[in-house]
Design a protein around this motif. Structure first.
Motif, PDB file in Angstrom:
ATOM      1  N   THR A 164      58.456  31.793  67.772  1.00 38.60           N
ATOM      2  CA  THR A 164      57.544  32.397  67.666  1.00 38.60           C
ATOM      3  C   THR A 164      57.075  32.645  66.507  1.00 38.60           C
ATOM      4  OG1 THR A 164      58.115  34.097  68.060  1.00 38.60           O
ATOM      5  CG2 THR A 164      57.834  33.619  69.899  1.00 38.60           C
ATOM      6  N   ILE A 165      56.159  33.136  65.838  1.00 36.11           N
ATOM      7  CA  ILE A 165      56.129  33.805  64.211  1.00 36.11           C
ATOM      8  C   ILE A 165      55.764  35.061  64.643  1.00 36.11           C
ATOM      9  CG2 ILE A 165      55.991  31.366  63.315  1.00 36.11           C
ATOM     10  CD1 ILE A 165      53.411  32.296  62.261  1.00 36.11           C
ATOM     11  N   HIS A 166      56.315  35.633  63.353  1.00 34.09           N
ATOM     12  CA  HIS A 166      55.302  37.328  63.377  1.00 34.09           C
ATOM     13  C   HIS A 166      55.355  37.566  61.435  1.00 34.09           C
ATOM     14  CE1 HIS A 166      59.953  37.553  62.876  1.00 34.09           C
ATOM     15  NE2 HIS A 166      59.079  38.734  61.764  1.00 34.09           N
ATOM     16  N   ILE A 167      53.814  37.932  61.636  1.00 27.74           N
ATOM     17  CA  ILE A 167      53.410  38.408  60.091  1.00 27.74           C
ATOM     18  C   ILE A 167      53.293  40.162  60.602  1.00 27.74           C
ATOM     19  CG2 ILE A 167      51.920  38.688  59.557  1.00 27.74           C
ATOM     20  CD1 ILE A 167      52.877  36.082  58.653  1.00 27.74           C
ATOM     21  N   ALA A 168      53.791  41.051  59.363  1.00 25.13           N
ATOM     22  CA  ALA A 168      54.064  41.907  59.629  1.00 25.13           C
ATOM     23  C   ALA A 168      52.937  42.924  58.521  1.00 25.13           C
ATOM     24  CB  ALA A 168      55.633  43.010  59.069  1.00 25.13           C
ATOM     25  N   ILE A 169      52.927  44.017  58.657  1.00 24.64           N
ATOM     26  CA  ILE A 169      51.713  44.229  57.314  1.00 24.64           C
ATOM     27  C   ILE A 169      52.715  45.851  56.865  1.00 24.64           C
ATOM     28  CG2 ILE A 169      50.429  43.322  58.042  1.00 24.64           C
ATOM     29  CD1 ILE A 169      49.000  45.878  59.898  1.00 24.64           C
ATOM     30  N   GLY A 170      52.211  46.325  55.799  1.00 25.73           N
ATOM     31  CA  GLY A 170      53.732  47.967  55.853  1.00 25.73           C
ATOM     32  C   GLY A 170      54.485  47.521  54.447  1.00 25.73           C
ATOM     33  N   HIS A 171      55.468  47.921  54.763  1.00 28.29           N
ATOM     34  CA  HIS A 171      56.667  48.665  53.472  1.00 28.29           C
ATOM     35  C   HIS A 171      57.872  47.237  53.586  1.00 28.29           C
ATOM     36  CE1 HIS A 171      59.260  50.873  51.608  1.00 28.29           C
ATOM     37  NE2 HIS A 171      60.928  50.492  52.030  1.00 28.29           N
ATOM     38  N   ASN A 172      57.984  46.732  52.756  1.00 30.44           N
ATOM     39  CA  ASN A 172      58.585  46.012  52.144  1.00 30.44           C
ATOM     40  C   ASN A 172      59.966  45.821  50.940  1.00 30.44           C
ATOM     41  OD1 ASN A 172      56.998  44.690  50.437  1.00 30.44           O
ATOM     42  ND2 ASN A 172      56.640  42.971  51.427  1.00 30.44           N
ATOM     43  N   ALA A 173      59.355  46.765  50.096  1.00 29.50           N
ATOM     44  CA  ALA A 173      59.677  47.302  49.200  1.00 29.50           C
ATOM     45  C   ALA A 173      60.941  47.737  49.298  1.00 29.50           C
ATOM     46  CB  ALA A 173      59.016  48.387  48.260  1.00 29.50           C
ATOM     47  N   VAL A 174      62.385  46.735  49.675  1.00 32.14           N
ATOM     48  CA  VAL A 174      63.625  47.175  50.173  1.00 32.14           C
ATOM     49  C   VAL A 174      64.126  46.220  50.227  1.00 32.14           C
ATOM     50  CG1 VAL A 174      63.635  48.141  52.461  1.00 32.14           C
ATOM     51  CG2 VAL A 174      64.962  48.848  51.636  1.00 32.14           C
ATOM     52  N   PRO A 175      65.221  45.584  50.010  1.00 33.46           N
ATOM     53  CA  PRO A 175      66.573  44.474  50.138  1.00 33.46           C
ATOM     54  C   PRO A 175      66.705  44.478  51.901  1.00 33.46           C
ATOM     55  CG  PRO A 175      67.552  45.862  48.922  1.00 33.46           C
ATOM     56  CD  PRO A 175      66.397  46.817  48.712  1.00 33.46           C
ATOM     57  N   PRO A 176      66.178  43.912  52.605  1.00 32.20           N
ATOM     58  CA  PRO A 176      66.228  42.120  51.753  1.00 32.20           C
ATOM     59  C   PRO A 176      65.307  41.646  51.924  1.00 32.20           C
ATOM     60  CG  PRO A 176      66.608  42.508  54.671  1.00 32.20           C
ATOM     61  CD  PRO A 176      66.858  44.081  54.385  1.00 32.20           C
ATOM     62  N   TYR A 177      63.821  42.433  52.296  1.00 35.36           N
ATOM     63  CA  TYR A 177      62.360  41.700  52.414  1.00 35.36           C
ATOM     64  C   TYR A 177      62.880  41.561  50.317  1.00 35.36           C
ATOM     65  CZ  TYR A 177      61.617  43.581  56.664  1.00 35.36           C
ATOM     66  OH  TYR A 177      62.126  43.915  57.752  1.00 35.36           O
ATOM     67  N   ASN A 178      63.113  42.931  49.900  1.00 38.96           N
ATOM     68  CA  ASN A 178      62.497  42.346  48.121  1.00 38.96           C
ATOM     69  C   ASN A 178      61.074  42.473  48.004  1.00 38.96           C
ATOM     70  OD1 ASN A 178      65.379  42.604  47.670  1.00 38.96           O
ATOM     71  ND2 ASN A 178      65.781  41.019  48.290  1.00 38.96           N
ATOM     72  N   GLY A 179      60.128  42.981  48.289  1.00 38.71           N
ATOM     73  CA  GLY A 179      58.961  43.062  48.231  1.00 38.71           C
ATOM     74  C   GLY A 179      58.555  44.355  47.129  1.00 38.71           C
ATOM     75  N   GLN A 180      57.509  44.765  46.996  1.00 37.85           N
ATOM     76  CA  GLN A 180      56.832  44.797  46.441  1.00 37.85           C
ATOM     77  C   GLN A 180      56.039  45.946  46.968  1.00 37.85           C
ATOM     78  OE1 GLN A 180      54.835  43.084  42.847  1.00 37.85           O
ATOM     79  NE2 GLN A 180      56.612  41.760  42.369  1.00 37.85           N
ATOM     80  N   ASN A 181      55.655  46.075  47.867  1.00 37.01           N
ATOM     81  CA  ASN A 181      54.312  47.329  48.820  1.00 37.01           C
ATOM     82  C   ASN A 181      55.543  48.255  49.861  1.00 37.01           C
ATOM     83  OD1 ASN A 181      51.683  47.730  50.140  1.00 37.01           O
ATOM     84  ND2 ASN A 181      52.967  47.614  51.774  1.00 37.01           N
ATOM     85  N   LYS A 182      54.678  49.327  48.644  1.00 38.61           N
ATOM     86  CA  LYS A 182      56.103  50.741  49.376  1.00 38.61           C
ATOM     87  C   LYS A 182      54.842  50.976  50.967  1.00 38.61           C
ATOM     88  CE  LYS A 182      57.828  52.556  45.884  1.00 38.61           C
ATOM     89  NZ  LYS A 182      58.750  53.131  45.016  1.00 38.61           N
ATOM     90  N   ALA A 183      55.000  51.481  52.042  1.00 37.20           N
ATOM     91  CA  ALA A 183      54.297  52.435  52.989  1.00 37.20           C
ATOM     92  C   ALA A 183      54.744  52.938  54.063  1.00 37.20           C
ATOM     93  CB  ALA A 183      53.262  51.148  53.774  1.00 37.20           C
ATOM     94  N   PRO A 184      55.128  53.841  54.622  1.00 38.87           N
ATOM     95  CA  PRO A 184      55.371  54.842  55.989  1.00 38.87           C
ATOM     96  C   PRO A 184      55.785  53.835  56.862  1.00 38.87           C
ATOM     97  CG  PRO A 184      53.255  55.875  56.038  1.00 38.87           C
ATOM     98  CD  PRO A 184      53.453  54.645  54.595  1.00 38.87           C
ATOM     99  N   ILE A 185      55.047  52.837  57.347  1.00 39.07           N
ATOM    100  CA  ILE A 185      55.675  51.870  58.357  1.00 39.07           C
ATOM    101  C   ILE A 185      55.875  50.291  58.120  1.00 39.07           C
ATOM    102  CG2 ILE A 185      54.156  53.121  59.807  1.00 39.07           C
ATOM    103  CD1 ILE A 185      51.398  51.624  59.409  1.00 39.07           C
ATOM    104  N   HIS A 186      56.138  49.385  58.845  1.00 37.85           N
ATOM    105  CA  HIS A 186      56.382  48.171  59.106  1.00 37.85           C
ATOM    106  C   HIS A 186      55.758  47.483  60.370  1.00 37.85           C
ATOM    107  CE1 HIS A 186      58.515  44.425  57.887  1.00 37.85           C
ATOM    108  NE2 HIS A 186      58.335  44.055  58.768  1.00 37.85           N
ATOM    109  N   LEU A 187      54.971  47.104  60.409  1.00 46.05           N
ATOM    110  CA  LEU A 187      54.754  46.551  61.599  1.00 46.05           C
ATOM    111  C   LEU A 187      54.175  45.036  62.120  1.00 46.05           C
ATOM    112  CD1 LEU A 187      51.384  49.333  62.877  1.00 46.05           C
ATOM    113  CD2 LEU A 187      54.030  49.095  63.065  1.00 46.05           C
ATOM    114  N   ASP A 188      54.838  44.324  62.764  1.00 42.67           N
ATOM    115  CA  ASP A 188      55.112  43.000  63.215  1.00 42.67           C
ATOM    116  C   ASP A 188      54.254  42.678  64.380  1.00 42.67           C
ATOM    117  OD1 ASP A 188      58.383  41.954  61.682  1.00 42.67           O
ATOM    118  OD2 ASP A 188      58.378  44.545  62.770  1.00 42.67           O
TER     119      ASP A 188
END
Length: 325
Positions: A278-302
């Motif tokens: 399987t794979i998963h695509i998440a929407i939401g927060h990733n502005a934190v290690p270890p993701y090291n993205g740039q999007n801030k959100a109060p949720i992270h949904l896979d």
């Protein structure tokens, strides 16, 4: 080998003299005791145990003394039987403290029950680590990803310049990890996702019967279609949008690939996103290690989908759920 021995000795590799932080909720008090005894047999320099106070949940931040342990100790283990999206800020606070200290190897598991202890947490993590690191070697430094599936997924995104992360289950370097483990993942460029994603397995707390179709444009979900489960997902997103950084709830956050042959689809994201094939695509927060993205959100949904075909820079990595590396 018992699950708690697997966690302490194989997964975390706790060594004599190391300082260990051990967290559970009240429902896993017996499991905390089993873990604590196993750690004590090794001879830790210090063992701090904390139980989440049920009457005060959902928590929004960990206590200062627990955050200090996350910054300064060597090993952290957290297993929670009960976990909600409302408590994500608490979990993010531990993640952030771990990153600030740069010392602790911290593993957390959510919605842990006896079945997970007997299956996913009793898995052969040396095998899982080998699969996971193989995916890392393939993905690191790549750019364009094209995902399709028999149910109609046709999604393109970019991971150019992004650091690929691993959750292999053999945890020896500082960072924030999952247990159960078994995935390789990366934060796509936040404005890069375009096309259709059909999720047929699960979202957090949602075991899907009628597939959910999400339309992405410039990295954001613009349409959600499906049945009852699609309405559940939309409610989660809309609840998040009413909170601080709510505008980030529809932005792509993660592409992950499951690598645990013992993992099962149960409706619990901690097992679902680890399922091999399987794979998963998440929407939401990733502005934190270890993701090291740039999007801030109060949720992270896979969103977990089966039978994917994944082509990276023109080279097929996964074909209808079968790994080609």
């Amino acid at each position: 080998m018992k699950w708690y021995e697997n966690v302490v000795k194989v997964c975390m590799g706790v060594q004599p003299g190391e300082r260990v932080l051990l967290i559970t909720d009240e429902a896993l008090s017996n499991e905390q005791e089993l873990l604590a005894r196993t750690i004590a047999e090794i001879g830790p320099g210090e063992l701090v145990r904390w139980t989440l106070p049920e009457a005060e949940r959902p928590l929004h931040v960990a206590p200062p003394q627990v955050l200090e342990c996350a910054r300064t100790f060597d090993v952290g283990i957290q297993f929670l039987a009960h976990a909600t999206t409302e408590e994500q800020p608490y979990r993010f606070s531990l993640l952030q403290a771990t990153a600030e200290g740069g010392r602790m190897r911290f593993a957390t598991g959510l919605r842990i029950d006896q079945s997970i202890l007997e299956h996913e947490l009793s898995a052969d993590y040396r095998q899982i680590a080998a699969i996971t690191h193989g995916l890392y070697e393939f993905l690191q430094g790549r750019s364009e990803v094209h995902i399709t599936s028999p149910l109609g997924t046709d999604l393109r995104l970019s991971i150019a310049g992004r650091q690929v992360a691993v959750d292999p289950g053999i945890i020896r370097k500082p960072g924030y990890y999952n247990l159960p483990a078994g995935e390789c993942y990366v934060a796509p460029l936040e404005d890069s996702a375009n096309g259709t994603l059909v999720v047929d397995k699960s979202f957090p707390g949602i075991l899907i019967k009628k597939p959910i179709r999400l339309t992405f444009s410039k990295g954001r979900v613009t349409k959600i279609e499906g049945g009852t489960e699609a309405k559940q997902l939309l409610r989660l997103i809309e609840e998040g949008e009413r909170k601080e950084n709510g505008e980030g709830c529809r932005t792509i956050a993660e592409l992950g690939i499951g690598t645990n042959p013992a993992a099962r689809i149960t409706g619990n994201v901690m097992t679902d996103e680890k399922v091999m094939g399987t794979i998963h695509i998440a929407i939401g927060h990733n502005a934190v290690p270890p993701y090291n993205g740039q999007n801030k959100a109060p949720i992270h949904l896979d969103g977990v989908m089966g039978n994917p075909t994944v082509v990276v820079d023109g080279e097929t990595l996964i074909e209808n759920g079968r790994y080609l590396i």
